[in-house]
Design a protein around this motif. Structure first.
Motif, PDB file in Angstrom:
ATOM      1  N   ALA A 137       0.856  -1.177   0.000  1.00 43.05           N
ATOM      2  CA  ALA A 137       0.000   0.000   0.000  1.00 43.05           C
ATOM      3  C   ALA A 137       0.896   1.232   0.000  1.00 43.05           C
ATOM      4  CB  ALA A 137      -0.899   0.003   1.227  1.00 43.05           C
ATOM      5  N   THR A 138       0.507   2.180  -0.831  1.00 41.28           N
ATOM      6  CA  THR A 138       1.302   3.404  -0.851  1.00 41.28           C
ATOM      7  C   THR A 138       1.053   4.136   0.459  1.00 41.28           C
ATOM      8  OG1 THR A 138      -0.477   4.513  -2.038  1.00 41.28           O
ATOM      9  CG2 THR A 138       1.344   3.645  -3.348  1.00 41.28           C
ATOM     10  N   PRO A 139       2.117   4.396   1.182  1.00 39.01           N
ATOM     11  CA  PRO A 139       1.933   5.046   2.481  1.00 39.01           C
ATOM     12  C   PRO A 139       1.465   6.484   2.304  1.00 39.01           C
ATOM     13  CG  PRO A 139       4.268   4.861   1.964  1.00 39.01           C
ATOM     14  CD  PRO A 139       3.501   4.135   0.888  1.00 39.01           C
ATOM     15  N   GLU A 140       0.681   6.917   3.257  1.00 41.01           N
ATOM     16  CA  GLU A 140       0.207   8.297   3.254  1.00 41.01           C
ATOM     17  C   GLU A 140       1.415   9.210   3.433  1.00 41.01           C
ATOM     18  OE1 GLU A 140      -2.934   9.573   2.892  1.00 41.01           O
ATOM     19  OE2 GLU A 140      -3.522   7.536   2.365  1.00 41.01           O
ATOM     20  N   PRO A 141       1.489  10.274   2.647  1.00 38.98           N
ATOM     21  CA  PRO A 141       2.630  11.170   2.808  1.00 38.98           C
ATOM     22  C   PRO A 141       2.578  11.874   4.162  1.00 38.98           C
ATOM     23  CG  PRO A 141       1.080  12.051   1.208  1.00 38.98           C
ATOM     24  CD  PRO A 141       0.606  10.688   1.587  1.00 38.98           C
ATOM     25  N   SER A 142       3.743  12.056   4.732  1.00 37.84           N
ATOM     26  CA  SER A 142       3.807  12.734   6.027  1.00 37.84           C
ATOM     27  C   SER A 142       3.560  14.229   5.813  1.00 37.84           C
ATOM     28  CB  SER A 142       5.176  12.505   6.677  1.00 37.84           C
ATOM     29  OG  SER A 142       6.176  13.149   5.920  1.00 37.84           O
ATOM     30  N   SER A 143       3.358  14.923   6.908  1.00 33.30           N
ATOM     31  CA  SER A 143       3.093  16.366   6.808  1.00 33.30           C
ATOM     32  C   SER A 143       4.307  17.094   6.234  1.00 33.30           C
ATOM     33  CB  SER A 143       2.722  16.928   8.178  1.00 33.30           C
ATOM     34  OG  SER A 143       3.776  16.717   9.094  1.00 33.30           O
ATOM     35  N   GLU A 193       6.374  15.859   3.983  1.00 31.40           N
ATOM     36  CA  GLU A 193       6.366  15.620   2.537  1.00 31.40           C
ATOM     37  C   GLU A 193       5.340  16.510   1.837  1.00 31.40           C
ATOM     38  OE1 GLU A 193       7.747  10.990   1.976  1.00 31.40           O
ATOM     39  OE2 GLU A 193       5.699  11.366   2.669  1.00 31.40           O
ATOM     40  N   ILE A 194       4.204  16.688   2.472  1.00 31.31           N
ATOM     41  CA  ILE A 194       3.162  17.541   1.882  1.00 31.31           C
ATOM     42  C   ILE A 194       3.665  18.977   1.760  1.00 31.31           C
ATOM     43  CG2 ILE A 194       0.863  18.530   2.268  1.00 31.31           C
ATOM     44  CD1 ILE A 194       0.103  15.829   3.583  1.00 31.31           C
TER      45      ILE A 194
END
Length: 134
Positions: A103-109, A111-112
């Motif tokens: 699963a593609t991990p949710e980008p961290s804050s 990274e955003i």
């Protein structure tokens, strides 16, 4: 040191290995009997001799017992073939694990924020290039 040795012996791998060696030696006795009592007489029908272990080539004082060697080769081939069949059967019985799709991990804050900064810098650079062309 005694405690470490006890832990080592109690491990499943060592016990499995011991069981494998014991069963392997018993299996070797069965295969040796099969070769000596069934297969060698069949081969002996074609060679004219029932006991292959009696086949000897004599050169001068040297005696080459190639019959015993043939017995060992036949034993090895039978054991190798049975082990091959066992491994093949066990492989079919063992469930194969399907590789899970990562699963593609949710980008961290962080990274955003970095992505937003990168996009803003690109926009700014494009705007600057358009202004210099005009």
């Amino acid at each position: 040191m005694l405690k470490e040795f006890k832990t080592f012996i109690a491990r499943g791998n060592v016990i499995d290995l011991a069981v494998g060696v014991i069963i392997g030696s018993a299996f070797t006795a069965i295969v040796t009997s099969l070769t000596k009592n069934l297969i060698n007489p069949l081969i002996g029908i074609f060679l004219g001799k029932i006991d292959l272990s009696g086949l000897v080539l004599t050169v001068g004082q040297a005696h080459f017992r190639y019959g015993d060697f043939l017995d060992a080769v036949i034993n090895f081939l039978i054991i190798a073939f049975v082990v091959f069949l066992m491994v093949k059967g066990i492989t079919k019985l063992m469930p194969t694990e399907e590789p899970e799709e990562e699963a593609t991990p949710e980008p961290s804050s962080e990274e955003i924020v970095l992505t937003e900064i990168r996009d803003l810098l690109k926009q700014q650079q494009e705007t600057t290039q358009q202004q210099t062309k005009e």
